[in-house]
Scaffold this motif. Structure first.
Motif, PDB file in Angstrom:
ATOM      1  N   VAL A  27       0.588  -1.134  -0.046  1.00  0.00           N
ATOM      2  CA  VAL A  27       0.022  -0.251   0.299  1.00  0.00           C
ATOM      3  C   VAL A  27       0.726   1.323   0.018  1.00  0.00           C
ATOM      4  CG1 VAL A  27      -1.357   1.447   1.189  1.00  0.00           C
ATOM      5  CG2 VAL A  27      -2.152  -0.837   1.354  1.00  0.00           C
ATOM      6  N   ALA A  28       0.710   2.073  -1.188  1.00  0.00           N
ATOM      7  CA  ALA A  28       1.721   3.147  -1.000  1.00  0.00           C
ATOM      8  C   ALA A  28       1.361   4.336  -0.681  1.00  0.00           C
ATOM      9  CB  ALA A  28       2.721   3.339  -2.197  1.00  0.00           C
ATOM     10  N   GLY A  29       1.773   5.375  -1.665  1.00  0.00           N
ATOM     11  CA  GLY A  29       0.859   7.186  -1.294  1.00  0.00           C
ATOM     12  C   GLY A  29      -0.682   7.015  -1.916  1.00  0.00           C
ATOM     13  N   ASN A  30      -0.696   6.841  -2.143  1.00  0.00           N
ATOM     14  CA  ASN A  30      -2.825   6.231  -2.701  1.00  0.00           C
ATOM     15  C   ASN A  30      -3.667   6.109  -1.878  1.00  0.00           C
ATOM     16  OD1 ASN A  30      -2.129   8.160  -5.322  1.00  0.00           O
ATOM     17  ND2 ASN A  30      -1.697   6.603  -6.688  1.00  0.00           N
ATOM     18  N   GLY A  31      -2.850   5.649  -0.989  1.00  0.00           N
ATOM     19  CA  GLY A  31      -3.767   4.626   0.579  1.00  0.00           C
ATOM     20  C   GLY A  31      -4.919   3.158  -0.425  1.00  0.00           C
ATOM     21  N   LEU A  32      -5.642   3.051   0.392  1.00  0.00           N
ATOM     22  CA  LEU A  32      -6.429   2.429   0.248  1.00  0.00           C
ATOM     23  C   LEU A  32      -7.385   2.036  -0.788  1.00  0.00           C
ATOM     24  CD1 LEU A  32      -7.554   0.901   3.808  1.00  0.00           C
ATOM     25  CD2 LEU A  32      -5.994  -0.105   1.831  1.00  0.00           C
ATOM     26  N   THR A  33      -7.011   2.061  -2.351  1.00  0.00           N
ATOM     27  CA  THR A  33      -7.751   2.046  -3.276  1.00  0.00           C
ATOM     28  C   THR A  33      -8.006   1.298  -3.598  1.00  0.00           C
ATOM     29  OG1 THR A  33      -6.153   0.995  -4.579  1.00  0.00           O
ATOM     30  CG2 THR A  33      -6.251   3.799  -4.695  1.00  0.00           C
ATOM     31  N   GLU A  34      -9.448   1.125  -4.859  1.00  0.00           N
ATOM     32  CA  GLU A  34     -10.609   0.048  -4.532  1.00  0.00           C
ATOM     33  C   GLU A  34      -9.692  -0.884  -5.515  1.00  0.00           C
ATOM     34  OE1 GLU A  34     -13.738  -1.978  -4.425  1.00  0.00           O
ATOM     35  OE2 GLU A  34     -13.075  -0.150  -3.886  1.00  0.00           O
ATOM     36  N   SER A  35      -8.392  -1.194  -6.190  1.00  0.00           N
ATOM     37  CA  SER A  35      -8.228  -1.639  -6.913  1.00  0.00           C
ATOM     38  C   SER A  35      -6.403  -2.836  -5.248  1.00  0.00           C
ATOM     39  CB  SER A  35      -7.074  -1.844  -7.914  1.00  0.00           C
ATOM     40  OG  SER A  35      -6.233  -0.463  -7.730  1.00  0.00           O
ATOM     41  N   VAL A  36      -6.665  -1.940  -4.522  1.00  0.00           N
ATOM     42  CA  VAL A  36      -5.527  -2.163  -3.505  1.00  0.00           C
ATOM     43  C   VAL A  36      -6.347  -3.043  -2.862  1.00  0.00           C
ATOM     44  CG1 VAL A  36      -3.849  -1.870  -1.525  1.00  0.00           C
ATOM     45  CG2 VAL A  36      -3.935  -0.531  -3.599  1.00  0.00           C
ATOM     46  N   LEU A  37      -7.864  -3.011  -2.359  1.00  0.00           N
ATOM     47  CA  LEU A  37      -8.188  -3.838  -1.534  1.00  0.00           C
ATOM     48  C   LEU A  37      -9.240  -4.770  -1.820  1.00  0.00           C
ATOM     49  CD1 LEU A  37     -10.933  -1.205   0.288  1.00  0.00           C
ATOM     50  CD2 LEU A  37      -9.010  -2.189   1.264  1.00  0.00           C
ATOM     51  N   THR A  38      -9.281  -4.998  -3.686  1.00  0.00           N
ATOM     52  CA  THR A  38      -9.888  -6.292  -4.251  1.00  0.00           C
ATOM     53  C   THR A  38      -8.137  -7.162  -4.249  1.00  0.00           C
ATOM     54  OG1 THR A  38     -11.143  -4.703  -5.841  1.00  0.00           O
ATOM     55  CG2 THR A  38     -10.153  -6.966  -6.742  1.00  0.00           C
ATOM     56  N   HIS A  98      -4.625 -16.965  -0.165  1.00  0.00           N
ATOM     57  CA  HIS A  98      -3.202 -17.866   1.449  1.00  0.00           C
ATOM     58  C   HIS A  98      -3.892 -17.532   3.136  1.00  0.00           C
ATOM     59  CE1 HIS A  98      -0.635 -17.410  -2.169  1.00  0.00           C
ATOM     60  NE2 HIS A  98      -1.237 -16.695  -2.527  1.00  0.00           N
ATOM     61  N   GLU A  99      -5.605 -17.351   2.951  1.00  0.00           N
ATOM     62  CA  GLU A  99      -5.137 -16.975   4.486  1.00  0.00           C
ATOM     63  C   GLU A  99      -4.835 -15.907   5.671  1.00  0.00           C
ATOM     64  OE1 GLU A  99      -8.650 -20.376   5.866  1.00  0.00           O
ATOM     65  OE2 GLU A  99      -6.378 -21.565   4.880  1.00  0.00           O
ATOM     66  N   LEU A 100      -3.451 -16.496   5.319  1.00  0.00           N
ATOM     67  CA  LEU A 100      -2.216 -15.371   6.538  1.00  0.00           C
ATOM     68  C   LEU A 100      -1.505 -15.178   5.195  1.00  0.00           C
ATOM     69  CD1 LEU A 100      -1.335 -15.109   9.167  1.00  0.00           C
ATOM     70  CD2 LEU A 100       0.174 -16.903   8.934  1.00  0.00           C
ATOM     71  N   ILE A 101      -1.972 -13.074   5.109  1.00  0.00           N
ATOM     72  CA  ILE A 101      -1.140 -12.271   4.370  1.00  0.00           C
ATOM     73  C   ILE A 101      -0.101 -11.409   4.534  1.00  0.00           C
ATOM     74  CG2 ILE A 101      -2.227 -13.320   2.034  1.00  0.00           C
ATOM     75  CD1 ILE A 101      -2.931 -10.381   2.058  1.00  0.00           C
ATOM     76  N   LYS A 102       1.039 -11.032   4.291  1.00  0.00           N
ATOM     77  CA  LYS A 102       1.637 -10.040   4.770  1.00  0.00           C
ATOM     78  C   LYS A 102       1.439  -8.465   3.656  1.00  0.00           C
ATOM     79  CE  LYS A 102       5.473 -11.348   7.207  1.00  0.00           C
ATOM     80  NZ  LYS A 102       7.752 -11.085   7.693  1.00  0.00           N
ATOM     81  N   VAL A 103       1.634  -7.639   4.252  1.00  0.00           N
ATOM     82  CA  VAL A 103       1.344  -6.649   3.336  1.00  0.00           C
ATOM     83  C   VAL A 103       2.117  -4.996   4.128  1.00  0.00           C
ATOM     84  CG1 VAL A 103      -0.876  -4.782   2.875  1.00  0.00           C
ATOM     85  CG2 VAL A 103      -1.133  -6.866   3.397  1.00  0.00           C
ATOM     86  N   ARG A 104       2.779  -4.764   3.125  1.00  0.00           N
ATOM     87  CA  ARG A 104       3.857  -4.029   3.247  1.00  0.00           C
ATOM     88  C   ARG A 104       2.948  -2.279   3.580  1.00  0.00           C
ATOM     89  NH1 ARG A 104       8.285  -3.252   4.224  1.00  0.00           N
ATOM     90  NH2 ARG A 104       9.373  -4.913   3.691  1.00  0.00           N
ATOM     91  N   TYR A 105       3.281  -1.745   4.062  1.00  0.00           N
ATOM     92  CA  TYR A 105       2.720  -0.062   4.619  1.00  0.00           C
ATOM     93  C   TYR A 105       3.541   0.709   4.229  1.00  0.00           C
ATOM     94  CZ  TYR A 105      -1.766  -2.212   5.336  1.00  0.00           C
ATOM     95  OH  TYR A 105      -3.008  -2.882   5.937  1.00  0.00           O
ATOM     96  N   SER A 106       3.815   0.980   2.355  1.00  0.00           N
ATOM     97  CA  SER A 106       5.064   2.154   2.492  1.00  0.00           C
ATOM     98  C   SER A 106       4.220   3.892   3.027  1.00  0.00           C
ATOM     99  CB  SER A 106       5.747   2.009   1.054  1.00  0.00           C
ATOM    100  OG  SER A 106       6.046   0.770   0.769  1.00  0.00           O
ATOM    101  N   VAL A 107       3.950   4.139   4.150  1.00  0.00           N
ATOM    102  CA  VAL A 107       3.746   5.401   4.033  1.00  0.00           C
ATOM    103  C   VAL A 107       4.654   5.402   5.475  1.00  0.00           C
ATOM    104  CG1 VAL A 107       1.690   6.562   5.743  1.00  0.00           C
ATOM    105  CG2 VAL A 107       1.340   4.804   3.660  1.00  0.00           C
ATOM    106  N   THR A 108       5.280   6.464   5.204  1.00  0.00           N
ATOM    107  CA  THR A 108       6.184   6.865   6.088  1.00  0.00           C
ATOM    108  C   THR A 108       5.798   7.717   7.958  1.00  0.00           C
ATOM    109  OG1 THR A 108       6.391   9.488   5.654  1.00  0.00           O
ATOM    110  CG2 THR A 108       8.051   8.080   4.989  1.00  0.00           C
TER     111      THR A 108
END
Length: 100
Positions: A24-35, A44-54
């Motif tokens: 998840v980058a500067g545009n935040g949680l867009t519809e495509s990212v949430l999808t 996968h049931e268990l995932i990691k998500v990276r948030y590139s927000v400072t």
């Protein structure tokens, strides 16, 4: 349904070897990212998500919002990475990080 401490410990152990599947980058949680996060959780049931927000507060708000919108549970957050869990409707043993 919340996770027990034993489950969280087990999921953290499994999650240690996982790589982030979505960033998840500067545009935040867009519809495509949430999808994409939703698809990854279903597979996968268990995932990691990276948030590139400072900004730390903004990052925690995004993590909480992701959890609420996708009805996933936050297992752990370390720095800019969050570990999410959501049980799949029909788990696929070949894709699930929990059944391998």
């Amino acid at each position: 349904m919340s996770l027990t401490n034993v489950q969280k410990k087990q999921y953290r152990n499994i999650g240690h070897t996982l790589n982030p599947v979505v960033t998840v980058a500067g545009n935040g949680l867009t519809e495509s990212v949430l999808t994409e996060i939703d698809r990854a959780l279903e597979d996968h049931e268990l995932i990691k998500v990276r948030y590139s927000v400072t900004d730390r507060e903004a990052r925690y708000e995004l993590i909480e919002e992701t959890s609420k919108v996708l009805k996933a549970q936050i297992v752990q957050t370390i720095g800019k990475v969050a570990l999410f869990h959501r049980a799949a409707i029909e788990p696929n043993p070949k894709l699930s990080n929990l059944l391998r």
